[in-house]
Enzyme design. Structure first.
Site, PDB file in Angstrom:
ATOM      1  N   VAL A  25       0.853  -1.197   0.000  1.00  0.00           N
ATOM      2  CA  VAL A  25       0.000   0.000   0.000  1.00  0.00           C
ATOM      3  C   VAL A  25       0.888   1.246   0.000  1.00  0.00           C
ATOM      4  O   VAL A  25       0.696   2.185  -0.774  1.00  0.00           O
ATOM      5  CB  VAL A  25      -0.964   0.010   1.211  1.00  0.00           C
ATOM      6  CG1 VAL A  25      -1.741   1.311   1.257  1.00  0.00           C
ATOM      7  CG2 VAL A  25      -1.923  -1.164   1.137  1.00  0.00           C
ATOM      8  N   PRO A  45       9.172  -1.030  10.128  1.00  0.00           N
ATOM      9  CA  PRO A  45      10.358  -1.857  10.409  1.00  0.00           C
ATOM     10  C   PRO A  45      11.003  -2.367   9.123  1.00  0.00           C
ATOM     11  O   PRO A  45      12.216  -2.506   9.039  1.00  0.00           O
ATOM     12  CB  PRO A  45       9.803  -3.026  11.226  1.00  0.00           C
ATOM     13  CG  PRO A  45       8.446  -2.611  11.674  1.00  0.00           C
ATOM     14  CD  PRO A  45       7.951  -1.591  10.710  1.00  0.00           C
ATOM     15  N   ASP A 233       8.134  -4.424 -12.149  1.00  0.00           N
ATOM     16  CA  ASP A 233       9.573  -4.298 -11.929  1.00  0.00           C
ATOM     17  C   ASP A 233       9.862  -3.066 -11.104  1.00  0.00           C
ATOM     18  O   ASP A 233       9.057  -2.154 -11.014  1.00  0.00           O
ATOM     19  CB  ASP A 233      10.291  -4.146 -13.278  1.00  0.00           C
ATOM     20  CG  ASP A 233      10.641  -5.489 -13.856  1.00  0.00           C
ATOM     21  OD1 ASP A 233      10.554  -6.484 -13.142  1.00  0.00           O
ATOM     22  OD2 ASP A 233      11.002  -5.512 -15.049  1.00  0.00           O
ATOM     23  N   LYS A 255      11.174  -8.059  -5.458  1.00  0.00           N
ATOM     24  CA  LYS A 255      11.220  -8.555  -4.085  1.00  0.00           C
ATOM     25  C   LYS A 255      11.458 -10.065  -4.033  1.00  0.00           C
ATOM     26  O   LYS A 255      11.700 -10.629  -2.975  1.00  0.00           O
ATOM     27  CB  LYS A 255       9.865  -8.227  -3.430  1.00  0.00           C
ATOM     28  CG  LYS A 255       9.872  -8.193  -1.945  1.00  0.00           C
ATOM     29  CD  LYS A 255       8.495  -7.748  -1.498  1.00  0.00           C
ATOM     30  CE  LYS A 255       8.341  -7.848  -0.009  1.00  0.00           C
ATOM     31  NZ  LYS A 255       7.009  -7.491   0.431  1.00  0.00           N
ATOM     32  N   GLY A 286       9.841  -1.870 -17.071  1.00  0.00           N
ATOM     33  CA  GLY A 286      10.374  -0.559 -17.439  1.00  0.00           C
ATOM     34  C   GLY A 286      10.774  -0.539 -18.906  1.00  0.00           C
ATOM     35  O   GLY A 286      11.245  -1.546 -19.445  1.00  0.00           O
ATOM     36  N   GLY A 287      10.554   0.591 -19.573  1.00  0.00           N
ATOM     37  CA  GLY A 287      10.961   0.724 -20.966  1.00  0.00           C
ATOM     38  C   GLY A 287      10.178  -0.195 -21.866  1.00  0.00           C
ATOM     39  O   GLY A 287       8.942  -0.253 -21.811  1.00  0.00           O
ATOM     40  N   ASP A 288      10.888  -0.960 -22.687  1.00  0.00           N
ATOM     41  CA  ASP A 288      10.270  -1.935 -23.587  1.00  0.00           C
ATOM     42  C   ASP A 288      10.550  -3.337 -23.058  1.00  0.00           C
ATOM     43  O   ASP A 288      11.673  -3.614 -22.613  1.00  0.00           O
ATOM     44  CB  ASP A 288      10.868  -1.778 -24.996  1.00  0.00           C
ATOM     45  CG  ASP A 288      10.235  -2.755 -25.955  1.00  0.00           C
ATOM     46  OD1 ASP A 288       9.245  -2.380 -26.611  1.00  0.00           O
ATOM     47  OD2 ASP A 288      10.703  -3.913 -26.039  1.00  0.00           O
ATOM     48  N   THR A 316      11.407   2.758 -25.032  1.00  0.00           N
ATOM     49  CA  THR A 316      12.624   2.273 -24.376  1.00  0.00           C
ATOM     50  C   THR A 316      13.533   3.418 -23.941  1.00  0.00           C
ATOM     51  O   THR A 316      13.677   4.423 -24.647  1.00  0.00           O
ATOM     52  CB  THR A 316      13.392   1.305 -25.305  1.00  0.00           C
ATOM     53  OG1 THR A 316      14.636   0.967 -24.674  1.00  0.00           O
ATOM     54  CG2 THR A 316      13.672   1.900 -26.673  1.00  0.00           C
ATOM     55  N   MET A 370      22.932  -0.132 -18.527  1.00  0.00           N
ATOM     56  CA  MET A 370      23.509  -0.904 -17.411  1.00  0.00           C
ATOM     57  C   MET A 370      25.038  -0.865 -17.435  1.00  0.00           C
ATOM     58  O   MET A 370      25.688  -1.867 -17.123  1.00  0.00           O
ATOM     59  CB  MET A 370      23.030  -2.371 -17.480  1.00  0.00           C
ATOM     60  CG  MET A 370      21.532  -2.523 -17.344  1.00  0.00           C
ATOM     61  SD  MET A 370      20.992  -4.232 -17.481  1.00  0.00           S
ATOM     62  CE  MET A 370      20.964  -4.434 -19.240  1.00  0.00           C
TER      63      MET A 370
END
Ligand SMILES: C[S@@+](CC[C@H](N)C(=O)[O-])C[C@H]1O[C@@H](n2cnc3c(N)ncnc32)[C@H](O)[C@@H]1O
Length: 440
Positions: A25, A45, A233, A255, A286-288, A316, A370
């Site tokens: 949430v 926490p 993502d 996660k 994300g992106g394409d 992208t 990257m």
């Protein structure tokens, strides 16, 4: 008698908002608060990876423990994003004592403020309250959003333009495009068909674009509003998640534990399992989805399980990030090609599939994704194989978002400049004469 709520637009810029809870949430609510410029204090926490990324990027303050009354010191608003009713009630009691409005995710009737369903269109924000019924608010919001998409330009001014794909039949409700061949080859049923009287599930691999929530495609957005499950993502624009229906199951793919390949297997399994159980699943990337997005693996996994898949291409970052920095990847008389390459492996890594020596011989634009960690090795290799060190280069961090940063340099100096400027992922590196082409 229940009195009607009084609508307001809160101007939260620089004002403290306390969010209690660090789960899904909060993950959905925090982006809109940050977008409003709020000074967000998160008390929980533990955090989801998406929230931790916001903390790591210095966008909000995190107090890693349970709520204490003094957390509300100086607060203008509190959002309770925990599902423990006792704990939530004690936060709202402290808020009430201090006359601070309190939004409650667990119990709308106990809240002193409600968050509306929102659609943003340039400078225009439409907020809808559904009389305590979030689904009604979403339905009305969706209708208004569709209307605005047709009536307003992207700057929020009136326009006569129709939105792409809005013509009758262009994007019908049962389209399965892009991957139909593959899914069909495995004998998958089409979307919208029934299986034993039950609604057949399906998966859409949707490109969310580089960061600006308005850069998702119209089709991607429509599928998102139809989803029962969204598997997202880390790099997807947070504001898109803020607009999901409250009953949508949000799976934070970043996660999932294990290493990259086991985690990918888990994601594939989640997509297949949910779709086979009848859910409309959107895999939001994300992106394409097919540009370093592992979309192909997900499509193959779904096809193997007989799950129909729709692929919706996205904008992208490899093109959008340079564009957002004023760099066209091609320009007449300057660059007749652009190459997109991953820099996640060092050039001397035995696992690398990239011919950096060959890339050094090209004259066009090189876009490296990257690549920050290995940038010194990459630029040294390109120079060693003949690309001139004075070739213009740029780094664009968090392109198309409110926190976008741009560094302009040269191939010979960009790695050192990057460290000095403390630029961080996600970022795209652009090398080539196009970098300075549009500079006045
Ligand atoms: C795993 S790849 C996914 C690429 C994505 N599928 C696409 O088409 O943009 C992640 C890399 O994309 C780049 N990236 C994604 N979003 C970005 C943004 N908003 N600004 C700059 N780079 C971005 C960065 O190089 C990041 O490390």
């Amino acid at each position: 008698m229940t009195a009607n709520p009084y609508p307001l637009g809160l101007r939260l810029h620089g004002r403290r908002v306390v969010v209690v809870g660090g789960g899904t949430v909060a993950t959905r609510r925090v982006p809109a608060l940050l977008d409003a410029g709020a000074d967000v204090l998160l008390v929980a926490p533990e955090l989801t990876p998406a929230l931790r990324a916001q903390v790591d990027a210095g966008r909000l303050h995190w107090v890693p423990r349970r709520f204490e009354p003094e957390d509300l010191d100086g607060a203008w608003l509190v959002q309770v994003a925990i599902d423990d009713p006792m704990a939530a009630a004690s936060v709202s009691a402290v808020a009430a004592e201090r006359r601070i409005f309190c939004v409650r995710a667990d119990d709308r009737r106990a809240a002193t403020a409600w968050t509306p369903a929102v659609t943003r269109h340039g400078p225009v924000t439409v907020a809808v309250l559904g009389g305590g019924d979030p689904r009604r608010a979403m339905t009305v919001r969706d209708a208004i959003r569709d209307l605005l998409a047709v009536r307003l330009g992207s700057d929020g001014t009136a326009s006569t333009r129709g939105r792409p794909g809005s013509s009758a039949g262009a994007t019908g409700g049962t389209d399965v495009v892009g991957a139909t061949g593959t899914a069909g080859a495995t004998g998958a049923t089409g979307a919208g068909s029934a299986t034993g009287g039950r609604r057949a599930g399906r998966v859409a691999l949707v490109g969310a674009g580089p960061g600006d929530p308005e850069l998702i495609t119209v089709k991607g957005w429509r599928l998102l509003t139809e989803a029962d499950v969204v598997v997202a993502d880390r790099l997807v624009p947070g504001l898109l998640l803020d607009e999901l229906r409250p009953d949508v199951e949000l799976v934070d793919a970043s996660k999932i534990p294990y290493g990259p390949s086991r985690a990918q297997e888990e994601i594939n399994q989640i997509l297949v399992d949910r779709a086979l159980a009848g859910a409309v699943v959107v895999r939001l990337k994300g992106g394409d989805p097919y540009v370093f997005g592992r979309g192909g693996e997900e499509l193959l996994a779904c096809a193997a399980a007989g799950v129909p898949v729709t692929v919706v291409p996205g904008v992208t970052s490899s093109i959008a990030a340079p564009a957002a920095a004023g760099i066209p990847v091609t320009h007449r008389g300057v660059a007749h090609e652009f190459t997109v390459v991953s820099g996640h492996l060092a050039p001397d890594s035995p696992a690398s599939l990239v011919r950096w020596d060959a890339l050094a011989g090209l004259h066009g634009t090189l876009v490296i994704l990257m690549g920050l960690k290995n940038l010194a090795a990459i630029t040294a290799t390109l120079i060693a194989h003949g690309r001139p060190p004075q070739t213009p280069a740029a780094v664009v961090q968090e392109a198309t978002t409110g926190t976008q940063r741009i560094l302009r340099s040269t191939l010979g100096e960009v790695a050192a400049d990057l460290l000095a400027a403390d630029l961080r992922p996600p970022a795209v590196v652009v090398v080539g004469d196009v970098v300075g082409t549009l500079d006045g």
